[in-house]
Structure formats: C-alpha cells, structure tokens
Design a protein around this motif. Structure first.
Motif, PDB file in Angstrom:
ATOM      1  N   ASP A  18       3.392  10.781   6.598  1.00  0.00           N
ATOM      2  CA  ASP A  18       2.693  11.343   5.445  1.00  0.00           C
ATOM      3  C   ASP A  18       3.614  12.243   4.635  1.00  0.00           C
ATOM      4  OD1 ASP A  18       0.192  11.773   3.970  1.00  0.00           O
ATOM      5  OD2 ASP A  18       0.484  13.839   4.615  1.00  0.00           O
ATOM      6  N   LEU A  19       3.678  12.017   3.328  1.00  0.00           N
ATOM      7  CA  LEU A  19       4.493  12.861   2.462  1.00  0.00           C
ATOM      8  C   LEU A  19       3.803  14.189   2.179  1.00  0.00           C
ATOM      9  CD1 LEU A  19       5.940  10.335  -0.134  1.00  0.00           C
ATOM     10  CD2 LEU A  19       7.207  11.629   1.571  1.00  0.00           C
ATOM     11  N   GLY A  20       2.486  14.152   2.008  1.00  0.00           N
ATOM     12  CA  GLY A  20       1.732  15.372   1.751  1.00  0.00           C
ATOM     13  C   GLY A  20       1.870  15.852   0.317  1.00  0.00           C
ATOM     14  N   GLY A  21       0.746  16.196  -0.291  1.00  0.00           N
ATOM     15  CA  GLY A  21       0.761  16.768  -1.633  1.00  0.00           C
ATOM     16  C   GLY A  21       1.162  15.810  -2.737  1.00  0.00           C
ATOM     17  N   VAL A  22       1.063  14.517  -2.491  1.00  0.00           N
ATOM     18  CA  VAL A  22       1.451  13.521  -3.492  1.00  0.00           C
ATOM     19  C   VAL A  22       0.207  12.990  -4.189  1.00  0.00           C
ATOM     20  CG1 VAL A  22       2.560  11.289  -3.865  1.00  0.00           C
ATOM     21  CG2 VAL A  22       3.482  12.868  -2.166  1.00  0.00           C
ATOM     22  N   ASP A  23       0.233  12.963  -5.509  1.00  0.00           N
ATOM     23  CA  ASP A  23      -0.880  12.388  -6.259  1.00  0.00           C
ATOM     24  C   ASP A  23      -0.839  10.868  -6.134  1.00  0.00           C
ATOM     25  OD1 ASP A  23      -1.818  14.836  -7.145  1.00  0.00           O
ATOM     26  OD2 ASP A  23      -0.542  14.832  -8.921  1.00  0.00           O
ATOM     27  N   VAL A  24      -1.938  10.298  -5.681  1.00  0.00           N
ATOM     28  CA  VAL A  24      -2.016   8.852  -5.486  1.00  0.00           C
ATOM     29  C   VAL A  24      -2.634   8.206  -6.721  1.00  0.00           C
ATOM     30  CG1 VAL A  24      -2.935   7.001  -4.042  1.00  0.00           C
ATOM     31  CG2 VAL A  24      -2.215   9.161  -2.994  1.00  0.00           C
ATOM     32  N   ALA A  25      -1.923   7.274  -7.317  1.00  0.00           N
ATOM     33  CA  ALA A  25      -2.340   6.674  -8.594  1.00  0.00           C
ATOM     34  C   ALA A  25      -3.183   5.420  -8.387  1.00  0.00           C
ATOM     35  CB  ALA A  25      -1.111   6.358  -9.440  1.00  0.00           C
ATOM     36  N   TRP A  26      -4.198   5.516  -7.544  1.00  0.00           N
ATOM     37  CA  TRP A  26      -5.138   4.420  -7.337  1.00  0.00           C
ATOM     38  C   TRP A  26      -6.541   4.896  -7.693  1.00  0.00           C
ATOM     39  CZ3 TRP A  26      -2.874   3.636  -1.813  1.00  0.00           C
ATOM     40  CH2 TRP A  26      -1.703   2.872  -1.890  1.00  0.00           C
ATOM     41  N   CYS A  27      -7.389   3.963  -8.078  1.00  0.00           N
ATOM     42  CA  CYS A  27      -8.768   4.309  -8.411  1.00  0.00           C
ATOM     43  C   CYS A  27      -9.524   4.727  -7.150  1.00  0.00           C
ATOM     44  CB  CYS A  27      -9.485   3.107  -9.034  1.00  0.00           C
ATOM     45  SG  CYS A  27      -8.688   2.438 -10.509  1.00  0.00           S
ATOM     46  N   PRO A  28     -10.444   5.674  -7.256  1.00  0.00           N
ATOM     47  CA  PRO A  28     -11.281   6.024  -6.103  1.00  0.00           C
ATOM     48  C   PRO A  28     -12.003   4.783  -5.571  1.00  0.00           C
ATOM     49  CG  PRO A  28     -11.558   7.629  -7.851  1.00  0.00           C
ATOM     50  CD  PRO A  28     -10.741   6.510  -8.437  1.00  0.00           C
ATOM     51  N   LEU A 136      -2.519  -3.726 -12.122  1.00  0.00           N
ATOM     52  CA  LEU A 136      -1.680  -2.856 -12.945  1.00  0.00           C
ATOM     53  C   LEU A 136      -1.736  -3.243 -14.416  1.00  0.00           C
ATOM     54  CD1 LEU A 136       0.365  -0.489 -12.801  1.00  0.00           C
ATOM     55  CD2 LEU A 136       2.174  -2.205 -12.677  1.00  0.00           C
ATOM     56  N   THR A 137      -1.817  -4.541 -14.691  1.00  0.00           N
ATOM     57  CA  THR A 137      -1.851  -5.009 -16.082  1.00  0.00           C
ATOM     58  C   THR A 137      -3.274  -5.232 -16.583  1.00  0.00           C
ATOM     59  OG1 THR A 137      -1.419  -7.250 -15.249  1.00  0.00           O
ATOM     60  CG2 THR A 137       0.457  -5.997 -16.070  1.00  0.00           C
ATOM     61  N   ARG A 138      -4.241  -4.648 -15.883  1.00  0.00           N
ATOM     62  CA  ARG A 138      -5.603  -4.466 -16.365  1.00  0.00           C
ATOM     63  C   ARG A 138      -6.470  -5.719 -16.344  1.00  0.00           C
ATOM     64  NH1 ARG A 138      -5.557   0.637 -18.475  1.00  0.00           N
ATOM     65  NH2 ARG A 138      -7.519   0.398 -19.576  1.00  0.00           N
ATOM     66  N   GLY A 139      -6.390  -6.469 -15.228  1.00  0.00           N
ATOM     67  CA  GLY A 139      -7.447  -7.406 -14.939  1.00  0.00           C
ATOM     68  C   GLY A 139      -7.294  -8.865 -15.281  1.00  0.00           C
ATOM     69  N   GLN A 140      -6.065  -9.387 -15.342  1.00  0.00           N
ATOM     70  CA  GLN A 140      -5.914 -10.829 -15.530  1.00  0.00           C
ATOM     71  C   GLN A 140      -6.110 -11.551 -14.191  1.00  0.00           C
ATOM     72  OE1 GLN A 140      -3.509  -8.619 -16.290  1.00  0.00           O
ATOM     73  NE2 GLN A 140      -3.520  -8.547 -18.526  1.00  0.00           N
ATOM     74  N   ALA A 141      -6.401 -12.838 -14.263  1.00  0.00           N
ATOM     75  CA  ALA A 141      -6.554 -13.634 -13.045  1.00  0.00           C
ATOM     76  C   ALA A 141      -5.211 -13.736 -12.328  1.00  0.00           C
ATOM     77  CB  ALA A 141      -7.075 -15.025 -13.389  1.00  0.00           C
ATOM     78  N   SER A 142      -5.261 -13.720 -11.008  1.00  0.00           N
ATOM     79  CA  SER A 142      -4.048 -13.825 -10.193  1.00  0.00           C
ATOM     80  C   SER A 142      -3.999 -15.204  -9.537  1.00  0.00           C
ATOM     81  CB  SER A 142      -4.049 -12.732  -9.124  1.00  0.00           C
ATOM     82  OG  SER A 142      -4.858 -13.119  -8.022  1.00  0.00           O
ATOM     83  N   PRO A 143      -2.938 -15.518  -8.795  1.00  0.00           N
ATOM     84  CA  PRO A 143      -2.865 -16.825  -8.142  1.00  0.00           C
ATOM     85  C   PRO A 143      -4.007 -17.098  -7.161  1.00  0.00           C
ATOM     86  CG  PRO A 143      -0.698 -15.828  -8.208  1.00  0.00           C
ATOM     87  CD  PRO A 143      -1.659 -14.784  -8.668  1.00  0.00           C
ATOM     88  N   THR A 144      -4.632 -16.042  -6.623  1.00  0.00           N
ATOM     89  CA  THR A 144      -5.700 -16.251  -5.636  1.00  0.00           C
ATOM     90  C   THR A 144      -7.099 -16.066  -6.220  1.00  0.00           C
ATOM     91  OG1 THR A 144      -5.468 -13.951  -4.901  1.00  0.00           O
ATOM     92  CG2 THR A 144      -4.250 -15.631  -3.664  1.00  0.00           C
ATOM     93  N   SER A 145      -7.209 -15.851  -7.531  1.00  0.00           N
ATOM     94  CA  SER A 145      -8.535 -15.728  -8.151  1.00  0.00           C
ATOM     95  C   SER A 145      -9.332 -17.008  -7.929  1.00  0.00           C
ATOM     96  CB  SER A 145      -8.402 -15.471  -9.653  1.00  0.00           C
ATOM     97  OG  SER A 145      -7.775 -14.238  -9.910  1.00  0.00           O
ATOM     98  N   VAL A 211     -11.907  -2.235  -7.168  1.00  0.00           N
ATOM     99  CA  VAL A 211     -13.212  -1.736  -7.622  1.00  0.00           C
ATOM    100  C   VAL A 211     -13.306  -1.623  -9.138  1.00  0.00           C
ATOM    101  CG1 VAL A 211     -13.645  -0.503  -5.465  1.00  0.00           C
ATOM    102  CG2 VAL A 211     -12.435   0.660  -7.327  1.00  0.00           C
ATOM    103  N   THR A 212     -12.186  -1.791  -9.833  1.00  0.00           N
ATOM    104  CA  THR A 212     -12.185  -1.637 -11.293  1.00  0.00           C
ATOM    105  C   THR A 212     -12.193  -2.969 -12.025  1.00  0.00           C
ATOM    106  OG1 THR A 212     -11.011   0.474 -11.113  1.00  0.00           O
ATOM    107  CG2 THR A 212     -10.928  -0.636 -13.252  1.00  0.00           C
TER     108      THR A 212
END
Length: 298
Positions: A18-28, A136-145, A211-212
């Motif tokens: 654990d690094l500790g004190g790191v802001d995690v850039a993922w949606c709740p 990351l690029t806001r919701g395009q279909a991926s190879p497994t969609s 979730v987004t």
C-alpha cells in the motif's frame, strides 16, 4: 476508499503493497477497487516482496492499478504491456512479473501481443480487467462488448461477435487460463495466487463492472450469469476447457486450463548454462562490437 491490506509481521503491522495517501482516479463502486484489493491480498499471502515485483501496464483505467501499489512498475503504450513484461522477465527471471490492463488494451490494441505471448510462454501473469467497455475514453464498445450493447459511438448496438479470450487462449494451448469476478474478492484472490504461482504464461480474465459506462453488465448481471466450475472439474482436460470457454448462457468462473510446459526463459540459450540473470553478468564488449559490425554490414 481505503483499499490497503494490513499484514501482521513480527510485533508490528506492515502495509506491504500500500502506498497510502494516494488519490485513486476511479469512480466510486468501480470493480477495479476490488481487483486491486484482491491483488494486494494475493501478493501478501504469497509472501512476495515489493522490491521483487514488477507490474507492467498499458493505458486505460485498469492500467492505473500499479500506480496504487508499492512495487516496481512500468507504464507502456496502449496495448504494449506484454512485450515489455516479457523482456523484463527474460532479463531477470528472479522477478515476479505481472502484466495488467483492461480488455481494450489487452484484447484490442494488444491482441496481437497476447497471441504471441501465449505462444512464447514467458513466466508472467496477465491480468485483464474485463468490463466490456472502454472506460478511459468514455464508453465506446470494447472487443468483449456483447452483441446489442449500445454506446454513443455504437448507437444501433454492437453487431459483431465479442472476442472470447479464454477460448482463444485454450485454442493456442496456453499454459494457464482462468476467469474471475471482481464482485467476489476472496475467490479472485485465490485465482490470482494460483496464476502468479504458476510457472508459465497465466491469463486471468476478470469480469469487472464499470458503473459509469456499462449499465448492462452490472454486478447483479454478473451474479446472475456466472457460476463456479465444479470441484470435480479437471483443468488438465483441454477439450473440456474449450467447451467451458464456449459456454454463454452461464459464464463459468475459476481455473479453466493448466498446461505445464517449458517457459520462454527456459528455452533461451542464454540460460542453458547458467540461470544467473543477465544484469549480473559481465558484459563482453567484443561480442557486442561484432553484433554492431554485422548489423552495419547488413
């Protein structure tokens, strides 16, 4: 959200990874949190040391995972985690090397590298956060969609077949193939432990709800559409593994296939006489000079 893991040592509590004190850039609520926690637990229970671990990732939300771990890591180009991971392991086989990214990075841009990594069989673990969408690029279909999945870029819905990474891996006679679900941290941890401990290329496809941008393949959807392989299941049976990988009504979870065979490093002539890592060996400048001269001569 505190995703650290406390590991009790001799008279003290250590936060190994654990690094500790790191802001995690993922949606709740993102499934990446659970994967991160399961990975920390697996690494600690395997008694691995941060300084002996290298995590290699590409680009994407999943590829941020090593930013939140105390270990060595390399962030490469989109889809290019596996070549770097293969090289790192080849230069120093004593390291534990994990390649980690999302389904778009590993199966889309990096699909060609996945195929040839399976063929070469380097002793690395490949963890894929499979949320069936580009986050990351806001919701395009991926190879497994899945077919019919609608996005702003695919307004009429995806009309082609989704990539089946486990069927592909078993067809190529991969050394280890498994599938996990981020909603079950304990089982995901156990699958990670088996994959990391396996000698050879180990692919772990992890269903990871977004979730987004993916409101179809939710935690509830995965719970209703998955089941765990039976205790009596034999992962050495390649034909049965392929059959399981092709199931679509209910998607199996667990270790599908285990096929122990010589690794890429074991097949390298560099290690036939000595297993000493390359970085510890004396450099023979005469040999390097000859190689450079040969290249110049064409």
């Amino acid at each position: 959200m505190d995703e650290s893991l406390e590991v009790k040592g001799e008279g003290s509590t250590r936060r190994l990874f654990d690094l500790g004190g790191v802001d995690v850039a993922w949606c709740p609520g993102c499934g990446n949190f659970s994967i991160l926690k399961a990975l920390k637990m697996a690494l600690a229970e395997l008694d691995l040391k941060p300084e002996r671990l290298v995590i290699v990732s590409g680009i994407g939300q999943a590829a941020k995972t090593p930013h939140y771990l105390r270990c060595n890591f390399f962030n490469g180009l989109h889809g290019r985690a596996l070549p770097a991971a293969t090289a790192i392991k080849a230069v120093n086989p004593e390291l534990t090397v994990i390649a980690e990214s999302g389904d778009g990075c590993m199966y889309g841009e990096g699909g060609n590298h996945l195929i040839h990594a399976i063929r070469r069989n380097p002793d690395i673990t490949c963890i894929v956060h499979d949320n069936m969408v580009y986050g990351l690029t806001r919701g395009q279909a991926s190879p497994t969609s899945l077919r019919g999945f609608k996005t702003p870029a695919q307004a009429a819905g995806v009309f082609h077949e989704p990539l089946n990474p486990l069927a592909l891996a078993v067809a190529l006679n991969v050394s280890f193939a498994a599938r996990a679900f981020a909603g079950d941290i304990e089982e995901t941890k156990e699958i990670f432990k088996r994959a990391i401990s396996h000698r050879g290329f180990a692919l772990v496809d992890v269903f990871q709800p977004c979730v987004t941008y993916n409101r179809v393949n939710t935690y509830q959807w995965f719970r209703e559409h998955t089941y765990y392989l039976e205790d009596s299941y034999d992962p050495s049976d390649r034909v049965e593994a392929f059959k399981k990988a092709l199931e679509t009504d209910k998607l199996p979870l667990g270790v599908f296939y285990v096929n122990r065979k010589p690794t890429f490093e074991e097949n390298l002539s560099l290690y036939r006489k000595s297993l000493e890592p390359l970085h510890r060996r004396k450099v023979n400048m005469d040999v390097i000079g000859e190689l450079i001269d040969a290249t110049r001569r064409g």
